[in-house]
Design an enzyme around this catalytic site. Sequence first.
Site, PDB file in Angstrom:
ATOM      1  N   TYR A 127       0.837  -1.210   0.000  1.00  0.00           N
ATOM      2  CA  TYR A 127       0.000   0.000   0.000  1.00  0.00           C
ATOM      3  C   TYR A 127       0.861   1.245   0.000  1.00  0.00           C
ATOM      4  CZ  TYR A 127      -4.040  -2.914   0.804  1.00  0.00           C
ATOM      5  OH  TYR A 127      -5.018  -3.853   0.646  1.00  0.00           O
TER       6      TYR A 127
ATOM      7  N   GLU B  62      -2.886   9.183   6.353  1.00  0.00           N
ATOM      8  CA  GLU B  62      -2.782   8.158   7.402  1.00  0.00           C
ATOM      9  C   GLU B  62      -2.958   8.770   8.788  1.00  0.00           C
ATOM     10  OE1 GLU B  62      -3.187   5.477   6.102  1.00  0.00           O
ATOM     11  OE2 GLU B  62      -2.396   5.832   4.090  1.00  0.00           O
TER      12      GLU B  62
ATOM     13  N   TYR C 136     -13.095   6.730  -1.645  1.00  0.00           N
ATOM     14  CA  TYR C 136     -12.222   7.793  -1.137  1.00  0.00           C
ATOM     15  C   TYR C 136     -12.701   9.169  -1.592  1.00  0.00           C
ATOM     16  CZ  TYR C 136      -8.655   4.311   0.195  1.00  0.00           C
ATOM     17  OH  TYR C 136      -7.973   3.263   0.773  1.00  0.00           O
TER      18      TYR C 136
HETATM   19  N1  BES Z   1      -6.449   2.066   5.125  1.00  0.00           N
HETATM   20  C1  BES Z   1      -5.947   2.278   3.820  1.00  0.00           C
HETATM   21  C2  BES Z   1      -5.373   1.046   3.170  1.00  0.00           C
HETATM   22  C3  BES Z   1      -6.352  -0.107   3.018  1.00  0.00           C
HETATM   23  C4  BES Z   1      -7.689   0.115   2.725  1.00  0.00           C
HETATM   24  C5  BES Z   1      -5.905  -1.401   3.145  1.00  0.00           C
HETATM   25  C6  BES Z   1      -8.567  -0.961   2.597  1.00  0.00           C
HETATM   26  C7  BES Z   1      -6.771  -2.473   3.016  1.00  0.00           C
HETATM   27  C8  BES Z   1      -8.115  -2.249   2.742  1.00  0.00           C
HETATM   28  C9  BES Z   1      -4.924   3.403   3.810  1.00  0.00           C
HETATM   29  O1  BES Z   1      -5.222   4.427   4.700  1.00  0.00           O
HETATM   30  C10 BES Z   1      -4.984   4.044   2.453  1.00  0.00           C
HETATM   31  O2  BES Z   1      -6.012   4.547   2.129  1.00  0.00           O
HETATM   32  N2  BES Z   1      -3.896   4.027   1.703  1.00  0.00           N
HETATM   33  C11 BES Z   1      -3.842   4.679   0.414  1.00  0.00           C
HETATM   34  C12 BES Z   1      -3.359   6.076   0.650  1.00  0.00           C
HETATM   35  C13 BES Z   1      -3.753   7.121  -0.320  1.00  0.00           C
HETATM   36  C14 BES Z   1      -5.196   7.172  -0.644  1.00  0.00           C
HETATM   37  C15 BES Z   1      -3.303   8.489   0.179  1.00  0.00           C
HETATM   38  C16 BES Z   1      -2.903   3.890  -0.458  1.00  0.00           C
HETATM   39  O3  BES Z   1      -2.286   2.935   0.042  1.00  0.00           O
HETATM   40  O4  BES Z   1      -2.767   4.184  -1.631  1.00  0.00           O
HETATM   41 ZN    ZN Z   2      -6.954   5.452   4.135  1.00  0.00          ZN
END
Ligand code: BES
Ligand code: ZN
Length: 638
Positions: A301, A330, A416
Amino acid sequence: MRIMFSAAVAFSLLAVGGCKPGAGAPEQIVAPVLTSKEASDEFTFARPQEARVTHVSLDLNLDFAAKEVAGTAALDVEAAKDAKEIILDSDGLRIAQVTDSAGNALKWQIGARVEDKGEPLTIQLPAVAAAQGVRKIVITYKSAPDAEALQWLAPEQTAGGKHPYLFSQGQAILNRSWIPTQDSPGIRQSWDARITAPAALNVVMSGIVEGKAQPVGDDRHRFAFRMDKPVAPYLIAIAAGNIEFQELGPRTGVWTEPETMKAAAAELADTEAMVTAAEGLYGDYRWGRYDVIVLPPSFPYGGMENPVMTFLTPTFIAGDRSLTGLVAHELAHSWSGNLVTYASWRDGWLNEGVTSYIESRISEVVFGEKRAAQERALAFAGVEKAIAEKGATSPLTALRTPDGTSPFDTETAVTYDKGALFLHSVEKIAGRKRFDAWLQSWFDAHAFQPATSEMFLADMRKNLVKGDAKLEAALMLDDWVYAPGLPANALRPDPAAFAAVDAAVVRYAADGTIPQREWASWSNAERMRFMQEMPEKRSSAQLAALDSGLGLSGTGNSEIRFLWLKLALGNRYDPAVPQAEAFLSRVGRNRMVTPLYQVMREQGAWGMAIAGPLYQRNRAGYHAFTRGNVDKEMGVKD
Ligand code: BES
Ligand code: ZN
């Protein structure tokens, strides 16, 4: 909406909010489990109405040679008086024995495997004195070497190249592959852990460190951690490697390999300011320290909001702090997601959409309105594109996702960016001051508890709309959450945000003029906009001109590199192939890796001749999540 709790849980619920722990052992806060239909989680075997885990206590050894964690998990269980058993989630766990706290054996059984969910682990509950409530069970177990939450890296996959590395990724439903517990976001649990690791490695977890590492034998040492607040179990996380710490501010710091530290710390210089900005908006940061760990590039991620210890991909390091919105994101989860958490995976937007909104508000304070407006405009274009692709009536474009949607398969631009757009739109209509006060009150009222879309809207109606019929009509709340497409009151981005870039795109499309001078002064968002808006079909000569004009193959910015490689591979541009191979041999971030394999596949024989051998070389080095997605692209069966 009904809140279910057993008599024992009801008793300890008195501790939620307010009560200070007394002397001795810290008092345990038990968060209620919601029992409304909207809150039910189809991806757990647990039946929390009958028996639920309230605390997890881990004693584990990290065995890098065998690629397994092994030891015990002692669980505190709150059960209805007549409950005979508790059901936990497991994914490949190897159970040796289960006992009560006195060491008496308890019967247990692993049930049939269900795709995506793993297996139920059913354990006979120990008898208990009625008034006591809490029952303890102790599970002795090992994780499987291919546990999906864990990635065991060979030294070659690290910056230092000398030591192995381990990190975990729990979200969404992967932690059941290394922790035997009820792995559901609505079943909050406090936890503590003692972790033994080779003496050359440091261990960090998503909790507060207790004391210094203690030597165990000649060549191992033991770390201790504690999370007193009840958290969703996907937030229990661990990393171990040759990592060191550097302070960033009074309560912020960074862990990473020595080789990465200088660049990481420089990129993260705004972290403390981000925490301060977020507190100015939504009230106290409630988790103590805010540290981050910059992981090796195979992390699947961009970032993961593990409490106290955000996990980050090194690909956010661009050298100019232009991709640190990721850190703001985050950090924002410290309110939306970690403090108040979706009870079921159907409400992904409640964590991710609200967080993307807060990310934007933090960006505005720390980087200014111009950067925030450009990022909003970029996100808006993404929402429109996703809705156009899926169809404006597709249920996949509603914020609340349909039953059965895998927690891994949510459409980012919807969850998102449409989620964030909802809140930006409400903020605009209700007024910023009022909306900010309401959002803070939502977090305060539901701190350390699970929530649903229904609760969010009900709270907004009660405490923001307050019966104002005109405001209610103007907000279109139900349309936003339950209907597909984009409601008519969606806040449109400022057309000025990208006026200069869009003019350059028009010029470039008309006569091939490359905006070489402008590019140097453009922000990251402007550059991304240019790359996203230019014509998809390009000849080799045009790609060569773009590359030399804008220095695309030399960029240290992973977002721009990704867009460049996508464009180049999509046009079968041979000179970019070595760069794509180098990138995909190093980076395992799913959002970049899977689409690049996808474009290659779409190019038929030309692309598959590159992608096939490349994937064969790198498949084992990708995290299980990325591997699963690329497997689907490449038609590989596990
Ligand atoms: N919580 C998420 C990652 C996630 C979501 C893992 C759903 C498993 C299931 C994390 O906060 C996230 O959104 N990461 C994004 C960041 C970006 C939108 C700024 C990523 O990894 O790209
Ligand atoms: Zn997130």
